[in-house]
Design a protein around this motif. Structure first.
Motif, mmCIF file in Angstrom:
data_model
loop_
_atom_site.group_PDB
_atom_site.id
_atom_site.type_symbol
_atom_site.label_atom_id
_atom_site.label_comp_id
_atom_site.label_asym_id
_atom_site.label_seq_id
_atom_site.Cartn_x
_atom_site.Cartn_y
_atom_site.Cartn_z
ATOM 1 N N GLY A 83 0.825 -1.204 0.000
ATOM 2 C CA GLY A 83 0.000 0.000 0.000
ATOM 3 C C GLY A 83 0.853 1.246 0.000
ATOM 4 N N GLY A 84 2.156 1.043 0.185
ATOM 5 C CA GLY A 84 3.123 2.139 0.119
ATOM 6 C C GLY A 84 4.069 1.874 -1.030
ATOM 7 N N ASN A 85 5.338 1.596 -0.706
ATOM 8 C CA ASN A 85 6.349 1.424 -1.750
ATOM 9 C C ASN A 85 6.601 -0.033 -2.143
ATOM 10 O OD1 ASN A 85 7.173 4.243 -2.125
ATOM 11 N ND2 ASN A 85 7.781 4.089 0.016
ATOM 12 N N ASN A 86 5.843 -0.961 -1.585
ATOM 13 C CA ASN A 86 5.975 -2.365 -1.974
ATOM 14 C C ASN A 86 5.041 -2.627 -3.158
ATOM 15 O OD1 ASN A 86 5.961 -5.147 -2.256
ATOM 16 N ND2 ASN A 86 5.941 -5.554 -0.056
ATOM 17 N N TYR A 87 5.549 -2.356 -4.352
ATOM 18 C CA TYR A 87 4.721 -2.448 -5.558
ATOM 19 C C TYR A 87 4.504 -3.898 -5.997
ATOM 20 C CZ TYR A 87 5.623 2.533 -5.721
ATOM 21 O OH TYR A 87 5.702 3.863 -5.399
ATOM 22 N N SER A 88 5.222 -4.842 -5.385
ATOM 23 C CA SER A 88 5.017 -6.259 -5.678
ATOM 24 C C SER A 88 3.910 -6.845 -4.824
ATOM 25 C CB SER A 88 6.312 -7.043 -5.420
ATOM 26 O OG SER A 88 7.342 -6.583 -6.253
ATOM 27 N N MET A 89 3.451 -6.108 -3.814
ATOM 28 C CA MET A 89 2.426 -6.602 -2.890
ATOM 29 C C MET A 89 2.870 -7.920 -2.249
ATOM 30 S SD MET A 89 0.112 -4.248 -3.313
ATOM 31 C CE MET A 89 0.282 -2.824 -4.381
ATOM 32 N N TRP A 90 4.172 -8.077 -2.118
ATOM 33 C CA TRP A 90 4.768 -9.320 -1.636
ATOM 34 C C TRP A 90 4.956 -9.244 -0.132
ATOM 35 C CZ3 TRP A 90 10.144 -10.203 -0.048
ATOM 36 C CH2 TRP A 90 10.494 -11.558 0.054
ATOM 37 N N CYS A 91 4.418 -10.229 0.595
ATOM 38 C CA CYS A 91 4.559 -10.265 2.050
ATOM 39 C C CYS A 91 4.963 -11.676 2.447
ATOM 40 C CB CYS A 91 3.258 -9.866 2.732
ATOM 41 S SG CYS A 91 3.286 -10.031 4.532
ATOM 42 N N ASP A 92 6.183 -11.826 2.964
ATOM 43 C CA ASP A 92 6.681 -13.144 3.342
ATOM 44 C C ASP A 92 7.162 -13.087 4.787
ATOM 45 O OD1 ASP A 92 8.610 -15.380 3.710
ATOM 46 O OD2 ASP A 92 8.133 -15.772 1.609
ATOM 47 N N PRO A 93 6.521 -13.843 5.692
ATOM 48 C CA PRO A 93 6.883 -13.787 7.116
ATOM 49 C C PRO A 93 8.352 -14.104 7.388
ATOM 50 C CG PRO A 93 4.801 -14.939 6.823
ATOM 51 C CD PRO A 93 5.360 -14.718 5.457
ATOM 52 N N ALA A 94 8.935 -15.033 6.628
ATOM 53 C CA ALA A 94 10.340 -15.400 6.851
ATOM 54 C C ALA A 94 11.261 -14.224 6.526
ATOM 55 C CB ALA A 94 10.705 -16.610 5.998
ATOM 56 N N TYR A 95 10.962 -13.545 5.431
ATOM 57 C CA TYR A 95 11.743 -12.359 5.057
ATOM 58 C C TYR A 95 11.552 -11.244 6.076
ATOM 59 C CZ TYR A 95 13.152 -8.199 2.444
ATOM 60 O OH TYR A 95 13.749 -7.024 2.069
ATOM 61 N N ASP A 96 10.295 -11.015 6.442
ATOM 62 C CA ASP A 96 10.000 -9.929 7.381
ATOM 63 C C ASP A 96 10.685 -10.135 8.725
ATOM 64 O OD1 ASP A 96 8.359 -8.266 5.797
ATOM 65 O OD2 ASP A 96 7.071 -7.892 7.535
ATOM 66 N N LYS A 97 10.766 -11.374 9.156
ATOM 67 C CA LYS A 97 11.418 -11.665 10.432
ATOM 68 C C LYS A 97 12.887 -11.238 10.391
ATOM 69 C CE LYS A 97 12.349 -15.422 13.711
ATOM 70 N NZ LYS A 97 12.225 -16.877 13.976
ATOM 71 N N LEU A 98 13.560 -11.507 9.290
ATOM 72 C CA LEU A 98 14.980 -11.152 9.151
ATOM 73 C C LEU A 98 15.188 -9.644 9.197
ATOM 74 C CD1 LEU A 98 15.998 -13.664 6.351
ATOM 75 C CD2 LEU A 98 16.885 -13.651 8.695
ATOM 76 N N ILE A 99 14.383 -8.898 8.438
ATOM 77 C CA ILE A 99 14.627 -7.450 8.396
ATOM 78 C C ILE A 99 14.200 -6.764 9.691
ATOM 79 C CG2 ILE A 99 14.584 -7.298 5.869
ATOM 80 C CD1 ILE A 99 11.730 -6.104 6.157
ATOM 81 N N LYS A 100 13.201 -7.317 10.356
ATOM 82 C CA LYS A 100 12.796 -6.731 11.642
ATOM 83 C C LYS A 100 13.863 -6.986 12.713
ATOM 84 C CE LYS A 100 7.780 -6.824 10.906
ATOM 85 N NZ LYS A 100 7.575 -5.375 10.907
ATOM 86 N N GLN A 101 14.475 -8.164 12.668
ATOM 87 C CA GLN A 101 15.572 -8.445 13.595
ATOM 88 C C GLN A 101 16.733 -7.490 13.344
ATOM 89 O OE1 GLN A 101 16.266 -12.634 12.730
ATOM 90 N NE2 GLN A 101 15.415 -13.244 14.703
ATOM 91 N N ALA A 102 17.038 -7.268 12.073
ATOM 92 C CA ALA A 102 18.178 -6.408 11.726
ATOM 93 C C ALA A 102 17.958 -4.968 12.171
ATOM 94 C CB ALA A 102 18.422 -6.465 10.216
ATOM 95 N N LYS A 103 16.732 -4.548 12.187
ATOM 96 C CA LYS A 103 16.433 -3.150 12.508
ATOM 97 C C LYS A 103 16.609 -2.842 13.990
ATOM 98 C CE LYS A 103 13.060 0.420 11.353
ATOM 99 N NZ LYS A 103 11.712 0.708 10.850
ATOM 100 N N VAL A 104 16.485 -3.853 14.843
ATOM 101 C CA VAL A 104 16.578 -3.597 16.283
ATOM 102 C C VAL A 104 17.954 -3.938 16.852
ATOM 103 C CG1 VAL A 104 14.105 -3.951 16.587
ATOM 104 C CG2 VAL A 104 15.667 -5.881 16.933
ATOM 105 N N VAL A 105 18.880 -4.314 15.982
ATOM 106 C CA VAL A 105 20.250 -4.600 16.412
ATOM 107 C C VAL A 105 21.106 -3.374 16.098
ATOM 108 C CG1 VAL A 105 22.274 -6.042 15.985
ATOM 109 C CG2 VAL A 105 20.002 -7.072 16.015
#
Length: 533
Positions: free
Chosen positions: A452-474
């Protein structure tokens, strides 16, 4: 000095040629490439919108140094971070004035109330102003800031405290980004009282180096220099005019005729002539950008990995690089540019293989002659100098594997709106980094939050999201790099996009321009710019 005068604006081939300010030392005409969708930076995500609003009329609490990625003080002179990384206390600048315009006369200087209004409006859907003027703030929500900022406290008039739910390693950089531009709470209250809340997007009021005068869609935007700016050394122009023209060759001709003094995104074919013109200067820098193809995984058959793999391996990238970028770029294989720290150099492209692509499509049940739509941008961007030609080449590439491709385009603002809504099958799009942090690519463009923003692929993958969310809080960069590399590998395997190219940025301007610096983030900033007399 022409403070609030209305200056006649000439259109057509002789734009501004006979107007005295085209050559006057205190006036500058910028040949821009498109019309902004509006002037409320929080609502938008494109450079066209930010150039016309955030970079001219607004400031942020923190800001990026001109021409660089380092964060320096803005409307906050300093900030403190708690030991646990969850509390940020900003100390606000004294003596900052909001713009005085025909539609608003401020009665006080900038203070903590303005910071609270700016961010509470983006966080709280029940905020009175947001209810009066319903809108979304895609950048803010794409980055998860609406949920991560749990509280904003006014300590006193010149001190504001932000409390976060989770550590955000890029929080200070994020606060320097265009969408975080500070609005006037007093002006918002006036609009609310008058029943004109939507005017915040059409009649802007900021604290920045230029004051809004007028806007004619697809023609021009006018600003006057802010003579009450808190850093007067940065205001060296009496008038700044955006002359809007979507045709790159026309913009170049206007520059050569001194009808404008700065332009952007020249066609690769024009670069050599621009370099050789003694009246011009051409600044050339490696682009911190990516042009890519986005597959809408919510549309069949692109929900199937095999189909996305087939399309990806049928793209003749080298042919596109030769024809579209004409030597002013490099092949892209990854979801962000190689100059971004944490970039994984081990990632490789699937080999160009139309025959294998045909087999994958057949196995996925996609019949020969299947019709799909390919959306092509109507404007030149730093990451894609000619989307129409790229679309035509992709149309030919995918015809070879049995697909019938219809090319679709809209006016730029409409194009962005519709692709964010997911109306496309496949779209050409791209990105120029905004803050130097990997999350600005891997989170902002490909996360679940960014749909709905800049993800023009409308792609949502929990495994991917988990990795980037972990990286953001380190906060440790080595640990973040390891997580981001895993995310890049996973994204490459799932093929929500096909990276195409990173383009070289060529910035043409008059030889008389002084102080202009090319932004690594693709912004056009006129603070501190002057014209040699």
């Amino acid at each position: 000095m022409l403070k609030h005068a209305v200056i006649p604006f000439l259109v057509g081939a002789s734009l501004l040629a006979s107007a005295p300010f085209a050559q006057a030392a205190t006036n500058l005409v910028f040949c821009s490439e498109g019309s902004p969708a509006g002037f409320d930076p929080g609502q938008y995500t494109t450079g066209t919108d930010f150039d016309a609003s955030a970079e001219t009329m607004f400031n942020r609490l923190t800001q990026f140094e001109r021409g660089g990625t380092a964060v320096i003080p803005g409307l906050a002179t300093s900030w403190d971070v708690s030991a646990d990384g969850l509390t940020y206390t900003f100390h606000l600048r004294d003596g900052v004035k909001f713009h005085t315009t025909p539609y608003f006369k401020p009665t006080r200087e900038f203070n903590a109330d303005d910071v609270l209004f700016t961010f509470n409006r983006m966080i709280n859907k029940d905020d009175p102003f947001r209810k009066a003027y319903p809108t979304e703030f895609p950048y803010f929500t794409d980055m998860g800031m609406d949920t991560n900022i749990t509280k904003i406290d006014k300590v006193d008039d010149k001190t504001v405290k932000f409390t976060l739910k989770d550590v955000d390693a890029a929080f200070i950089q994020n606060m320097a980004m265009s969408f975080a531009s500070i609005q006037s709470a007093e002006y918002a209250a006036q609009l609310l009282k008058e029943g004109k809340a939507a005017d915040i997007n059409q009649k802007p009021v900021g604290t920045g180096p230029f004051v809004f005068k007028s806007y004619q869609k697809d023609s021009n935007i006018r600003y006057t220099g802010n003579k009450h700016y808190w850093d007067p050394s940065r205001v060296k122009l009496d008038n700044l005019i955006f002359a809007i023209n979507t045709d790159a060759s026309v913009r170049v001709q206007k520059l050569k005729a001194n009808e404008c003094q700065i332009t952007l995104h020249p066609r690769p074919a024009d670069v050599t002539a621009l370099k050789n013109d003694p009246k011009l200067q051409l600044i050339e820098k490696p682009g911190f950008n990516l042009g890519y193809i986005a597959y809408n995984v919510r549309h069949k058959p692109f929900d199937q990995l095999e189909v996305r793999q087939a399309l990806d391996m049928a793209v003749n990238k080298q042919g596109i690089l030769n024809a579209v970028y004409q030597g002013a770029g490099q092949l892209a294989v990854n979801a962000m540019p190689p100059t971004q720290w944490s970039y994984d150099e081990t990632i490789k492209d699937a080999a160009y293989n139309p025959e294998k692509a045909k087999e994958l499509l057949k196995a996925a049940g996609v019949k020969e002659g299947t019709e799909i739509t390919l959306w092509a941008m109507p404007v030149q961007r730093p990451y894609n100098p000619n989307a129409k030609l790229m679309a035509e080449m992709l149309q030919a590439d995918w015809a070879k594997i049995g697909l019938k491709v219809k090319i679709v385009s809209y006016e730029w603002g409409e194009y962005i709106k519709r692709t964010k809504n997911g109306e496309h099958d496949i779209s050409l799009i791209g990105w120029t980094g905004d803050n130097g942090d990997p999350d600005n690519w891997l989170g902002t463009l490909y996360s679940c939050d960014a749909i709905g923003g800049n993800n023009y692929s409308m792609w949502c993958d929990p495994a991917y999201d988990k990795l980037i969310k972990q990286a953001k809080v380190v906060t440790d960069r080595d640990q973040r790099t390891l997580l981001y590399k895993q995310a890049q590998q996973y994204l490459k395997q799932q093929v929500p996009i096909t990276p195409v190219a990173h383009s070289t940025v060529n910035q043409p301007l008059s030889a008389k321009i002084e102080g202009f610096k090319v932004s690594p983030f693709g912004r056009n900033v006129f603070s501190g710019v002057s014209i040699e007399k």
